[in-house]
Design an enzyme around this catalytic site. Structure first.
Site, short mmCIF file in Angstrom:
data_model
loop_
_atom_site.label_atom_id
_atom_site.label_comp_id
_atom_site.label_asym_id
_atom_site.label_seq_id
_atom_site.Cartn_x
_atom_site.Cartn_y
_atom_site.Cartn_z
N HIS A 72 -36.89 -3.67 -7.63
CA HIS A 72 -38.22 -3.19 -7.31
C HIS A 72 -38.80 -3.39 -5.88
CE1 HIS A 72 -40.08 -7.30 -7.08
NE2 HIS A 72 -38.97 -7.56 -7.97
N ASP A 74 -41.90 -3.44 -4.62
CA ASP A 74 -43.09 -4.10 -4.22
C ASP A 74 -42.90 -5.54 -4.32
OD1 ASP A 74 -42.51 -4.20 -7.07
OD2 ASP A 74 -44.55 -4.69 -7.67
N ASP A 104 -37.04 -11.99 -3.54
CA ASP A 104 -37.70 -11.20 -4.67
C ASP A 104 -38.32 -9.71 -4.13
OD1 ASP A 104 -38.59 -10.38 -7.22
OD2 ASP A 104 -39.81 -11.83 -7.33
N GLU A 136 -43.33 -3.36 -9.91
CA GLU A 136 -42.50 -4.18 -10.93
C GLU A 136 -43.62 -5.29 -11.11
OE1 GLU A 136 -40.12 -7.47 -12.48
OE2 GLU A 136 -41.37 -7.39 -10.48
N GLU A 137 -44.19 -6.13 -9.95
CA GLU A 137 -44.92 -7.15 -10.11
C GLU A 137 -46.06 -7.09 -10.75
OE1 GLU A 137 -43.46 -9.83 -9.27
OE2 GLU A 137 -42.14 -9.58 -7.85
N GLU A 164 -32.51 -9.03 -9.39
CA GLU A 164 -33.35 -9.99 -9.08
C GLU A 164 -32.66 -11.56 -9.00
OE1 GLU A 164 -36.85 -10.13 -9.54
OE2 GLU A 164 -37.48 -8.16 -10.61
N HIS A 358 -42.16 -15.43 -5.09
CA HIS A 358 -43.44 -15.72 -5.15
C HIS A 358 -44.24 -16.92 -4.36
CE1 HIS A 358 -43.70 -13.24 -9.19
NE2 HIS A 358 -42.70 -12.94 -8.42
ZN LIG Z 1 -38.86 -9.72 -8.91
#
Ligand SMILES: [Zn+2]
Length: 383
Positions: A72, A74, A104, A136-137, A164, A358
């Site tokens: 992903h 984003d 990530d 995705e997030e 991931e 994150h």
């Molecule tokens: Zn991710």
């Protein structure tokens, strides 16, 4: 450009989910085009975001089958986080590469895109595909659009690796993630005249307790899978609002709940159980007070769980290449369940640790990227 150049370039484009991701997608698209490839973009309804799917054909030009590398584009926001260096400038410090998304999961995308010239030079009997998604997030919104397009065009993919962060170890299962908003509509009245109203908050509270009963039943009775941190499905109400004044019976109460189902628990059955309670118990009660009382549900997120088959060729390949046979099941969701549901056997394996994802000062270690490059080289050679 090599992996590091790509990671530097990708990190510099702020693709926080609330922003457009077109800058990143178009940069990658243009590079792939320069190499004679024909990347396909699928956009969101507003045209502000896009997925990119690109096939690196087999030696004989074949485009069907083969393996997809999925990531992903984003990232989560940096709002309120006190970063040591600019989160959108890849910065090396103490042997680590810091940037939002470094782990990530722009690190994986950088490896995949940076290695395209090498993939093209590898004599492969089967194609390799790049599958990069948006949003995705925020509940895996983009990938289904890409998967629907593949299906519509009759593109067949035999296996998928979602990169991931797993510290380059295969993850074969994760829970599903579903979120719902519920609106309970009653009738307002002055709070001194309770029989004239229908208190949305009080009825919503009964429903919230019924949801809690589902949680307690799962906890007590399972199904269980001890490979997970929390070895049963969970459901929880996490936001609630209702009412307009302390002397007015609430006409509206709204809450959101979320459940993380083991892959063996079908999410539709969970929701059906909740709606059956509403139809069978809650609404008759509410309507005895107010004939037009109603309860509405709105789905906010539906990412299916992953439960990869050990027999699938992609599982065996990733296990062989990483020399890792441990059965790892994780609590966090990924797009892997969506690929699996689309009929594409999928495992999760990528550089960096989920511990870093994150967080403030997110980083990836260069050694993880090097491991990922070796892994992807072997994936291409296996084709
Ligand atoms: Zn991710």
């Amino acid at each position: 450009m090599n992996t590091l150049d790509w990671l530097t370039a990708l990190a510099a484009i702020d693709t926080t989910s609330r922003n457009a991701n077109l800058g990143l997608i178009e940069t990658v698209r243009d590079d792939l085009r320069r190499q004679g490839l024909d990347p396909r973009l699928t956009h969101n309804a507003e045209g502000t975001k896009a997925n990119l799917f690109c096939t690196l054909p087999a030696r004989d030009g074949g485009t069907q089958g083969g393996i997809a590398l999925s990531g992903h584009t984003d990232t989560v926001p940096v709002d309120g986080q006190d970063w040591t260096s600019d989160p959108f400038k890849l910065t090396e410090r103490g042997g680590k590469l810091y940037a939002r998304g470094s782990c990530d999961m722009k690190g994986f995308i950088a490896c995949a895109v940076g290695m395209v010239p090498e993939f093209l030079a590898t004599p492969r009997a089967r194609p390799l595909h790049l599958a990069f998604s948006y949003d995705e997030e925020i509940a895996c919104i983009g990938a289904p659009v890409m998967l629907a397009d593949l299906q519509a065009r009759g593109v067949r993919v035999d296996g998928c690796i979602v990169g991931e962060p797993t510290s380059m170890k295969p993850v074969v299962a994760h829970k599903g993630l579903n979120a719902w908003r519920c609106r309970v509509h009653g009738k307002a009245a002055h709070s001194s005249l309770t029989p004239r109203g229908c208190n949305a908050i009080e009825h919503a509270a009964r429903l919230i307790c019924a949801i809690r009963d589902v949680a307690e039943a799962w906890r007590a009775e399972g199904p269980f899978d001890d490979c997970y941190d929390v070895p049963y499905s969970t459901i929880t109400t996490n936001m609630v609002s209702g009412g307009i004044a302390m002397n007015t019976i609430a006409q509206l109460c709204e809450f959101t709940y979320e459940f993380r189902n083991l892959p063996v628990v079908p999410p539709a059955e969970v929701q059906a159980r909740i709606e059956a309670y509403v139809q069978g118990e809650l609404l008759p009660r509410m309507r005895s007070e107010y004939a037009e009382a109603r309860v509405e549900f709105e789905n906010l997120a539906a990412a299916p769980g992953l439960d990869a088959s050990e027999q699938a060729a992609i599982t065996q390949l990733v296990r062989a290449l990483t020399q890792d046979a441990s059965v790892r099941k994780v609590a966090y969701g990924t797009e892997a369940g969506l690929f699996q549901r689309a009929g594409i056997p999928t495992v999760v394996c990528g550089p960096g640790s989920i511990e870093q994802a994150h967080k403030v000062d997110e980083f990836v270690e260069p050694d993880q990227l090097a491991q990922c490059e070796r892994f992807l080289r072997q994936v291409a050679e296996s084709l």
